[in-house]
Write a protein that holds these residues in place. Structure first.
Motif, mmCIF file in Angstrom:
data_model
loop_
_atom_site.group_PDB
_atom_site.id
_atom_site.type_symbol
_atom_site.label_atom_id
_atom_site.label_comp_id
_atom_site.label_asym_id
_atom_site.label_seq_id
_atom_site.Cartn_x
_atom_site.Cartn_y
_atom_site.Cartn_z
ATOM 1 N N GLY A 117 0.795 -1.220 0.000
ATOM 2 C CA GLY A 117 0.000 0.000 0.000
ATOM 3 C C GLY A 117 0.823 1.263 0.000
ATOM 4 N N SER A 118 1.850 1.337 0.847
ATOM 5 C CA SER A 118 2.720 2.508 0.889
ATOM 6 C C SER A 118 4.017 2.208 0.140
ATOM 7 N N SER A 150 8.111 2.425 -0.062
ATOM 8 C CA SER A 150 9.262 2.504 0.849
ATOM 9 C C SER A 150 10.151 3.693 0.497
ATOM 10 N N SER A 179 -2.403 6.374 -1.302
ATOM 11 C CA SER A 179 -1.272 7.067 -0.672
ATOM 12 C C SER A 179 -0.692 8.048 -1.680
ATOM 13 N N TYR A 226 2.444 11.080 -2.572
ATOM 14 C CA TYR A 226 3.788 11.578 -2.280
ATOM 15 C C TYR A 226 4.076 12.744 -3.215
ATOM 16 N N SER A 272 5.554 12.047 2.060
ATOM 17 C CA SER A 272 4.133 11.708 2.137
ATOM 18 C C SER A 272 3.267 12.956 2.311
ATOM 19 N N ARG A 330 -1.295 14.077 1.918
ATOM 20 C CA ARG A 330 -2.610 13.429 2.047
ATOM 21 C C ARG A 330 -3.384 13.373 0.734
ATOM 22 N N LYS A 363 -7.298 13.965 6.007
ATOM 23 C CA LYS A 363 -7.207 13.299 4.702
ATOM 24 C C LYS A 363 -8.469 13.578 3.886
#
Length: 442
Positions: A46-47, A49, A73, A75, A86, A88, A178
């Motif tokens: 999901g996110s 690295s 997610s 960025y 990161s 929202r 968010k």
């Protein structure tokens, strides 16, 4: 929600990619945003690295939207040189579009994750829309732009305006930010009656609380718009928001009685329908309700009620009955709606299926057939009134005919879940429109 659907809803062109990757991270699509390169990725967890964010930065990527799990997610690279970090949501731009249905569904997911008190979800949804529309009208975007990357402390005033009287334990502040960040990228002030209907529909369906009555589905909005056309006066009595509010579109002489409504919801409705009068006293006890060309009713369900001293219901249905007798609330509200309607006026009432088919309600149905001309019945799919339950509702369309025909046909339609995406609903709308001939109201 799919990342590419979100990006398209923002008005950004997306180009799908085949066999593109950075290391082992596949790149599904790319886009241009604010003159810089962005990509869509689908990491397993999901996110993304830090290692892959660094690799993407080295490839000249300034925006990343990652999908995985129930939420997206985001960025973003800083304006000057630096690593992706990161945020929202994608930052807002000047040209904003109204949210798509996919975006509204995604907002509902975020809302349910953010509000722990289920019965408060619709109030928080209404507060969100009121705050956002008010900021748009005032041209104040700073508070909402802050939600993209600001801390909870930075955005404390915004959070407070949305959570209202909820306690800190009942709401997730990060989740609220968010929600705000996603909304910041869209225009919320409605420009058409259809957009107003979409906003009320979202509030109606945001909660999955089984105890909460939900409004009518958005697909039925044209039915209620047609009922309101050429009507000089309209009354909407409702215990929920939804497509029934479409009857108010273009009306300068309408009133709404919002049964069991909260102040947050009332604030939103006044914002969306500024020319409509909102009445906060009880409908049944109202002594001075003027007769209307059209009355639409979504009554409270499942309540046994006694006529109060101030209630003025003179219907023949009550003759010979003791004053102290209790009746299903649906009876009392329906009778009041019929009494409030002008001769040859139109009435639409949402009722649980049991009222229209149960043996114990036969006397009430017989009285209805003697009192009004039933034009049509539209049976809605199970759970459309109470989400996640087996309760089924129907819409009863009636005309308070000066003279009821001795013999006439009644349009009967049973809608299934799939019918809302097919021509069946369109045919139903045309049937109801034809029955509600504006010339009959003269």
């Amino acid at each position: 929600m799919k990342a590419q659907e979100y990006i398209k809803a923002r008005g950004i062109e997306v180009t799908p990619l085949d066999n593109a990757s950075v290391g082992r991270l596949s790149i599904d699509a790319e886009f241009k945003f604010a003159g810089k390169r962005g990509v869509v990725v689908s990491p397993k967890r999901g996110s993304v690295s830090d290692r892959y964010l660094s690799l993407l930065s080295n490839e000249g990527v300034s925006f990343v939207v990652a999908e995985g799990g129930s939420t997206l997610s985001f960025y973003e690279a800083p304006p000057k040189a630096g690593e992706l970090h990161s945020v929202r949501a994608l930052k807002p731009v000047k040209a904003r579009l109204f949210p798509s249905q996919d975006v509204f569904e995604y907002l509902s997911t975020l809302l349910r994750q953010s509000v722990k008190k289920r019965e408060a979800i619709d109030a928080v949804a209404a507060n969100l829309l009121v705050a956002r529309i008010a900021n748009e009208e005032a041209g104040k975007e700073d508070a909402w732009a802050c939600s993209i990357a600001g801390t909870v402390d930075d955005c404390s005033d915004l959070i407070l305006s949305i959570k209202g009287k909820l306690k800190d334990a009942d709401i997730n502040n990060e989740g609220v930010l968010k929600l705000c960040a996603v909304l910041a990228g869209f225009r919320l002030k409605p420009a058409t009656p259809e957009e107003s209907a979409q906003l009320t529909d979202w509030v109606a369906r945001a909660s999955d609380d089984k105890k909460c009555i939900h409004g009518l589905p958005l697909a039925l909005s044209p039915v209620f718009q047609s009922m309101g056309e050429n009507a000089n006066s309209i009354s909407l009595v409702t215990s929920a928001v939804g497509a029934q509010f479409s009857i108010l579109s273009g009306s300068g002489n309408g009133e709404v009685v919002l049964e069991n409504g909260n102040q947050g919801l009332l604030s939103l409705l006044k914002l969306l329908y500024p020319e409509i009068a909102f009445i906060d006293d009880g409908y049944l006890e109202s002594r001075h309700a003027k007769t209307k060309d059209v009355v639409v009713l979504v009554p409270p369900f499942g309540r046994s009620m006694q006529l109060k001293k101030g209630a003025e219901l003179t219907s023949s249905f009550f003759k010979g009955e003791p004053v102290s007798k209790k009746y299903p609330g649906e009876y009392l509200y329906t009778i009041k709606a019929i009494e409030q309607c002008k001769p040859d006026g139109l009435i639409a009432v949402v009722l649980p299926e049991g009222i229209l088919s149960g043996a114990s309600h036969r006397a009430f149905r017989d009285w209805l057939l003697d009192s009004v001309q039933v034009l049509g019945i539209v049976s809605l799919p199970t759970g459309f009134c109470f989400s996640g339950t087996g309760i089924r509702c129907s819409i009863l369309f009636m005309k308070k005919a000066k003279q009821i025909p001795a013999d006439y046909s009644i349009s009967m339609t049973e809608l299934q879940q799939d019918d809302f995406d097919s021509d069946v609903i369109a045919a139903t709308i045309e049937t109801i429109k034809a029955a509600f001939n504006p010339e009959d109201r003269a």
